[in-house]
Design a protein around this motif. Sequence first.
Motif, PDB file in Angstrom:
ATOM      1  N   ILE A  76       0.843  -1.192   0.000  1.00  0.00           N
ATOM      2  CA  ILE A  76       0.000   0.000   0.000  1.00  0.00           C
ATOM      3  C   ILE A  76       0.881   1.245   0.000  1.00  0.00           C
ATOM      4  CG2 ILE A  76      -1.906  -1.170   1.179  1.00  0.00           C
ATOM      5  CD1 ILE A  76      -0.972   0.171   3.777  1.00  0.00           C
ATOM      6  N   LEU A  77       0.250   2.401  -0.241  1.00  0.00           N
ATOM      7  CA  LEU A  77       0.966   3.669  -0.305  1.00  0.00           C
ATOM      8  C   LEU A  77       0.682   4.487   0.943  1.00  0.00           C
ATOM      9  CD1 LEU A  77      -0.209   3.007  -3.417  1.00  0.00           C
ATOM     10  CD2 LEU A  77       1.254   4.960  -3.909  1.00  0.00           C
ATOM     11  N   ALA A  78       1.700   5.211   1.409  1.00  0.00           N
ATOM     12  CA  ALA A  78       1.535   6.061   2.591  1.00  0.00           C
ATOM     13  C   ALA A  78       2.586   7.167   2.552  1.00  0.00           C
ATOM     14  CB  ALA A  78       1.657   5.248   3.878  1.00  0.00           C
ATOM     15  N   ALA A  79       2.337   8.210   3.333  1.00  0.00           N
ATOM     16  CA  ALA A  79       3.286   9.323   3.467  1.00  0.00           C
ATOM     17  C   ALA A  79       3.065   9.962   4.829  1.00  0.00           C
ATOM     18  CB  ALA A  79       3.090  10.342   2.349  1.00  0.00           C
ATOM     19  N   ASP A  83       2.858  -0.511 -10.715  1.00  0.00           N
ATOM     20  CA  ASP A  83       1.676  -1.104 -11.337  1.00  0.00           C
ATOM     21  C   ASP A  83       0.605  -1.284 -10.265  1.00  0.00           C
ATOM     22  OD1 ASP A  83       3.068  -1.240 -13.713  1.00  0.00           O
ATOM     23  OD2 ASP A  83       3.805  -3.262 -13.336  1.00  0.00           O
ATOM     24  N   LEU A  84      -0.385  -0.410 -10.276  1.00  0.00           N
ATOM     25  CA  LEU A  84      -1.377  -0.362  -9.213  1.00  0.00           C
ATOM     26  C   LEU A  84      -2.707  -0.960  -9.661  1.00  0.00           C
ATOM     27  CD1 LEU A  84      -0.650   3.235  -7.869  1.00  0.00           C
ATOM     28  CD2 LEU A  84       0.285   1.049  -7.070  1.00  0.00           C
ATOM     29  N   THR A  85      -3.432  -1.517  -8.682  1.00  0.00           N
ATOM     30  CA  THR A  85      -4.752  -2.098  -8.913  1.00  0.00           C
ATOM     31  C   THR A  85      -5.774  -1.301  -8.123  1.00  0.00           C
ATOM     32  OG1 THR A  85      -3.800  -4.307  -9.203  1.00  0.00           O
ATOM     33  CG2 THR A  85      -6.158  -4.180  -8.718  1.00  0.00           C
ATOM     34  N   ILE A 139       6.396   9.646  -0.770  1.00  0.00           N
ATOM     35  CA  ILE A 139       5.379   8.600  -0.687  1.00  0.00           C
ATOM     36  C   ILE A 139       6.058   7.239  -0.794  1.00  0.00           C
ATOM     37  CG2 ILE A 139       3.343   7.599  -1.800  1.00  0.00           C
ATOM     38  CD1 ILE A 139       2.634  10.403  -2.790  1.00  0.00           C
ATOM     39  N   VAL A 140       5.722   6.352   0.135  1.00  0.00           N
ATOM     40  CA  VAL A 140       6.334   5.033   0.170  1.00  0.00           C
ATOM     41  C   VAL A 140       5.325   3.980  -0.263  1.00  0.00           C
ATOM     42  CG1 VAL A 140       5.730   4.574   2.594  1.00  0.00           C
ATOM     43  CG2 VAL A 140       7.739   3.479   1.588  1.00  0.00           C
ATOM     44  N   LEU A 141       5.810   2.937  -0.924  1.00  0.00           N
ATOM     45  CA  LEU A 141       4.998   1.781  -1.307  1.00  0.00           C
ATOM     46  C   LEU A 141       5.631   0.564  -0.641  1.00  0.00           C
ATOM     47  CD1 LEU A 141       2.762   0.457  -3.110  1.00  0.00           C
ATOM     48  CD2 LEU A 141       4.522   0.210  -4.868  1.00  0.00           C
ATOM     49  N   GLN A 142       4.959   0.056   0.390  1.00  0.00           N
ATOM     50  CA  GLN A 142       5.507  -1.061   1.150  1.00  0.00           C
ATOM     51  C   GLN A 142       4.376  -1.995   1.589  1.00  0.00           C
ATOM     52  OE1 GLN A 142       8.881  -2.141   2.437  1.00  0.00           O
ATOM     53  NE2 GLN A 142       8.992  -1.247   0.391  1.00  0.00           N
ATOM     54  N   PRO A 143       4.723  -3.226   2.024  1.00  0.00           N
ATOM     55  CA  PRO A 143       3.690  -4.144   2.494  1.00  0.00           C
ATOM     56  C   PRO A 143       2.862  -3.525   3.612  1.00  0.00           C
ATOM     57  CG  PRO A 143       5.760  -5.302   2.212  1.00  0.00           C
ATOM     58  CD  PRO A 143       6.065  -3.850   2.033  1.00  0.00           C
ATOM     59  N   ASP A 144       1.570  -3.862   3.623  1.00  0.00           N
ATOM     60  CA  ASP A 144       0.673  -3.280   4.620  1.00  0.00           C
ATOM     61  C   ASP A 144       1.119  -3.593   6.045  1.00  0.00           C
ATOM     62  OD1 ASP A 144       0.106  -5.945   4.267  1.00  0.00           O
ATOM     63  OD2 ASP A 144      -1.978  -5.647   3.681  1.00  0.00           O
ATOM     64  N   TYR A 145       1.686  -4.794   6.275  1.00  0.00           N
ATOM     65  CA  TYR A 145       2.084  -5.128   7.638  1.00  0.00           C
ATOM     66  C   TYR A 145       3.285  -4.317   8.099  1.00  0.00           C
ATOM     67  CZ  TYR A 145       5.275  -8.180   5.014  1.00  0.00           C
ATOM     68  OH  TYR A 145       6.201  -8.664   4.132  1.00  0.00           O
ATOM     69  N   VAL A 146       4.061  -3.741   7.165  1.00  0.00           N
ATOM     70  CA  VAL A 146       5.193  -2.885   7.531  1.00  0.00           C
ATOM     71  C   VAL A 146       4.700  -1.506   7.967  1.00  0.00           C
ATOM     72  CG1 VAL A 146       7.248  -1.712   6.633  1.00  0.00           C
ATOM     73  CG2 VAL A 146       6.817  -4.099   6.038  1.00  0.00           C
ATOM     74  N   TRP A 176      -6.231   2.069  -3.819  1.00  0.00           N
ATOM     75  CA  TRP A 176      -5.280   1.486  -4.771  1.00  0.00           C
ATOM     76  C   TRP A 176      -4.155   0.777  -4.009  1.00  0.00           C
ATOM     77  CZ3 TRP A 176      -5.689   1.976 -10.180  1.00  0.00           C
ATOM     78  CH2 TRP A 176      -6.736   2.804 -10.606  1.00  0.00           C
ATOM     79  N   SER A 177      -3.635  -0.280  -4.610  1.00  0.00           N
ATOM     80  CA  SER A 177      -2.487  -0.991  -4.035  1.00  0.00           C
ATOM     81  C   SER A 177      -1.680  -1.582  -5.175  1.00  0.00           C
ATOM     82  CB  SER A 177      -2.937  -2.099  -3.075  1.00  0.00           C
ATOM     83  OG  SER A 177      -3.687  -3.077  -3.763  1.00  0.00           O
ATOM     84  N   TYR A 178      -0.444  -1.941  -4.848  1.00  0.00           N
ATOM     85  CA  TYR A 178       0.379  -2.595  -5.861  1.00  0.00           C
ATOM     86  C   TYR A 178      -0.214  -3.958  -6.194  1.00  0.00           C
ATOM     87  CZ  TYR A 178       4.629  -3.859  -8.397  1.00  0.00           C
ATOM     88  OH  TYR A 178       5.519  -4.216  -9.370  1.00  0.00           O
ATOM     89  N   LYS A 179      -0.072  -4.377  -7.451  1.00  0.00           N
ATOM     90  CA  LYS A 179      -0.652  -5.658  -7.866  1.00  0.00           C
ATOM     91  C   LYS A 179      -0.261  -6.748  -6.874  1.00  0.00           C
ATOM     92  CE  LYS A 179       3.223  -6.679 -10.976  1.00  0.00           C
ATOM     93  NZ  LYS A 179       3.645  -6.976 -12.353  1.00  0.00           N
TER      94      LYS A 179
END
Length: 313
Positions: free
Chosen positions: A164-167, A202-204, A237-244, A261-264
Amino acid sequence: MSKLSGMEMFVRVVECGSFTAAAVASGVSPTMVGKQIREIEQRLGARLLHRTTRRQQLTEVGQLYFDRCRRVLSEVELAESSAMELQAAPKGLVRMIAPVSFGCQCLVPELSAYMALHPDVDVMLNLDNRVPSLNNDNYELGIQIGEVREPGVVARPLRPYRRILAASPDYIRQHGMPEHPEQLGNYSCLGLSYWLHQDRWDLTGPEGETFKAFIGGRFMSNQGNALRIAALSGCGIVLQPDYVLMDDIAEGRLVPVLPQWSYKPTPLYLIYHQDSRPSAKLRSVIDFLIARLGENSQALSQQNKSQNPGSGF
């Protein structure tokens, strides 16, 4: 005489080379051995051995019967030893390899719970982001992100790997919140340096639609936690696993970006060698991890929700 005991005697005669040698190995008389072989031949209606004073030789039927008997006896031995193994308490050392972030955040707590249930099992966990090779390395178990192509390895699916994405709130206050992935090119995005396509995500979307978001940024790293710390520091903006990221989001240190939206989704597998007779320790830890982390498991998400109300896996 049961059929199984007759098979055992016939195989012993062939392997020992004579009735006399088979009798000695069995602790019975040669006359008793000969009687058992004759009973088998009468039941089958075929001669199994050409017998002379000096040696004996399998007939064509005898060779076929011998091969099948050995196979049957081997399966019987395997069934009995497997049943005995099931009664054995798990013990020994389990050697395992897993990706760094997943290993720290998800796997270590589960292994700790497993060891509390099995005090005679020790675990040696190596954290490494390279694709594991059980055939070349001294590991019994592994966690692999992405499809498994290594021959002779069983791959059990775990819950898919979701990013997921976060900042940080400060970064969003300064630069605003994007409303669609196409706007990500206007922001500083924190990238993984080892990705083949470092310039796109590549986002879904919420309806399953996909979008290739072309990105750029001033900071990248090969470690997810370094990217997380950069995001906490307001770098982008970071794209990392949700559990992180879920703890930081729950505590307000990070805010979700484009939450729909999340990474595929990326497949995630528990891998181990094919083995018709796995040890009690290996079987128990596999069953435990599949129950806790498998596709149909809710244990981890429930655990995380109890620790972080309002967050999800």
